[in-house]
Design an enzyme around this catalytic site. Structure first.
Site, PDB file in Angstrom:
ATOM      1  N   GLU A 139       0.845  -1.202   0.000  1.00  0.00           N
ATOM      2  CA  GLU A 139       0.000   0.000   0.000  1.00  0.00           C
ATOM      3  C   GLU A 139       0.879   1.251   0.000  1.00  0.00           C
ATOM      4  O   GLU A 139       1.515   1.547   1.018  1.00  0.00           O
ATOM      5  CB  GLU A 139      -0.880  -0.004   1.260  1.00  0.00           C
ATOM      6  CG  GLU A 139      -1.772   1.212   1.365  1.00  0.00           C
ATOM      7  CD  GLU A 139      -2.558   1.282   2.684  1.00  0.00           C
ATOM      8  OE1 GLU A 139      -2.310   0.464   3.586  1.00  0.00           O
ATOM      9  OE2 GLU A 139      -3.415   2.179   2.800  1.00  0.00           O
ATOM     10  N   GLU A 159     -11.912   2.677   5.336  1.00  0.00           N
ATOM     11  CA  GLU A 159     -10.919   2.853   6.398  1.00  0.00           C
ATOM     12  C   GLU A 159     -11.079   4.250   7.010  1.00  0.00           C
ATOM     13  O   GLU A 159     -10.904   5.255   6.338  1.00  0.00           O
ATOM     14  CB  GLU A 159      -9.499   2.700   5.830  1.00  0.00           C
ATOM     15  CG  GLU A 159      -8.431   2.782   6.913  1.00  0.00           C
ATOM     16  CD  GLU A 159      -7.020   2.563   6.381  1.00  0.00           C
ATOM     17  OE1 GLU A 159      -6.367   1.604   6.797  1.00  0.00           O
ATOM     18  OE2 GLU A 159      -6.579   3.357   5.533  1.00  0.00           O
TER      19      GLU A 159
HETATM   20  C1  LER Z   1      -1.859   4.146   6.900  1.00  0.00           C
HETATM   21  O1  LER Z   1      -1.878   5.487   6.623  1.00  0.00           O
HETATM   22  C2  LER Z   1      -2.894   3.429   6.170  1.00  0.00           C
HETATM   23  O2  LER Z   1      -3.532   3.938   5.284  1.00  0.00           O
HETATM   24  C3  LER Z   1      -3.106   2.039   6.541  1.00  0.00           C
HETATM   25  O3  LER Z   1      -3.998   1.439   5.690  1.00  0.00           O
HETATM   26  C4  LER Z   1      -1.789   1.312   6.568  1.00  0.00           C
HETATM   27  O4  LER Z   1      -1.907  -0.040   6.492  1.00  0.00           O
HETATM   28 MN    MN Z   2      -4.922   2.737   4.120  1.00  0.00          MN
END
Ligand code: LER
Ligand code: MN
Length: 282
Positions: free
Chosen positions: A144, A238
């Site tokens: 990522e 997220e």
């Molecule tokens: C960290 O900024 C983030 O976006 C998470 O998804 C890291 O795994």
């Molecule tokens: Mn992330």
């Protein structure tokens, strides 16, 4: 990975029995296809317990992490591989499909100068060994890109693509995040198009990490471009509601990102689902 998921930060970043018991039924009650489990400390995890809960609630799982200092592949490739192997074993025992995140370094890792070829070579060597181990356990392995304040090595989809081509393993994929792309790409569409062939997972995260639809991410651009490339991977919301201090530090989250958990789950999630439907992604 397929469908809609949610990151466990909505409920807990502490994946012990209690965290799993609070998170998995709640995630299933929101009708998610999968849960993304932050696997930051395997010593507190009861993998068989998680597996049984996932099966009971018919949920799939993806695990994610950032590597701790001491196991950063650019400076300590052997330690990184050892750390990742341990994570893969726990993830496989839980029945997860993939391990992803900042698997090429730490959240908050910055050398203070631009990355060197030696750092990239170390990362590629470590990721190659790690990917081979993940493959034997039936796991896909993601990287990522994150913004420049969280890591100095891989900030854009193009850099992730370069790394994946250097590693050359067939179970490694790009995992994008709209929050990071909003900072680093010249347009979110550029990031998605650059990742294209390797893109199998995306974090749907608002520009302030808060409630999706209430910030300045251009969600029409996000979903329109995903649809145009025929994206069929996992989409995980997220939003960092539940932040222990050591994680908040790496992410630089210093204030609540939303007024309440309900703001994110009851307004942000339907917003994202509607957008996905509008662009025929769900
Ligand atoms: C960290 O900024 C983030 O976006 C998470 O998804 C890291 O795994
Ligand atoms: Mn992330």
């Amino acid at each position: 990975m397929k469908g809609f998921g949610v990151h466990t930060s909505m409920w807990t970043m502490h994946w012990d029995r209690d965290g799993a018991e609070r998170t998995i039924p709640a995630t299933a009650a929101y009708g998610m296809d999968f849960v993304e489990i932050a696997l930051l400390d395997t010593s507190i995890v009861d993998a068989a317990h998680t597996r049984a809960l996932l099966e009971k609630h018919e949920l799939r799982a993806v695990c994610s992490l950032g590597l701790p200092e001491g196991s950063w592949p650019s400076v300590a490739p052997e330690a990184a591989v050892a750390h990742l192997k341990d994570v893969f074993e726990t993830a496989a025992a839980m029945g997860a499909e993939a391990v992803s995140g900042v698997t090429y370094g730490g959240i908050g890792q910055r050398s203070g100068v631009p990355p060197t070829e030696e750092e990239y070579d170390n990362v590629a060597r470590a990721l190659q060994q790690a990917a081979a181990y993940a493959k034997r356990l039936g796991l896909a392995f993601g990287i990522e890109p994150v913004n420049r304040y969280e890591n100095h090595l891989i900030n854009t989809a193009w850099q992730a693509r370069d790394m994946i081509e250097k590693v050359g393993s067939d179970n490694i994929f790009i995992h994008l995040d709209t929050y990071h792309m909003n900072i680093e790409e010249k347009g979110v569409a550029n990031g998605i198009l650059d990742a294209r062939d390797h893109l199998r997972y995306i974090h749907l995260s608002e520009s302030d990490r808060g409630t999706p639809g209430e910030g300045c991410c251009d969600w029409n651009e996000v979903f329109g471009t995903l649809s145009a490339i025929g994206f069929e991977g996992g989409m995980a919301m997220e939003s960092f509601i539940n932040m222990p201090p050591q994680i908040a530090y790496g992410l630089a989250v210093w204030r609540p990102v939303a007024d309440s958990f309900e703001d994110v789950m009851d307004r942000g999630l339907p917003f994202l689902r509607n957008k996905a439907r509008q662009y025929r992604l769900a």
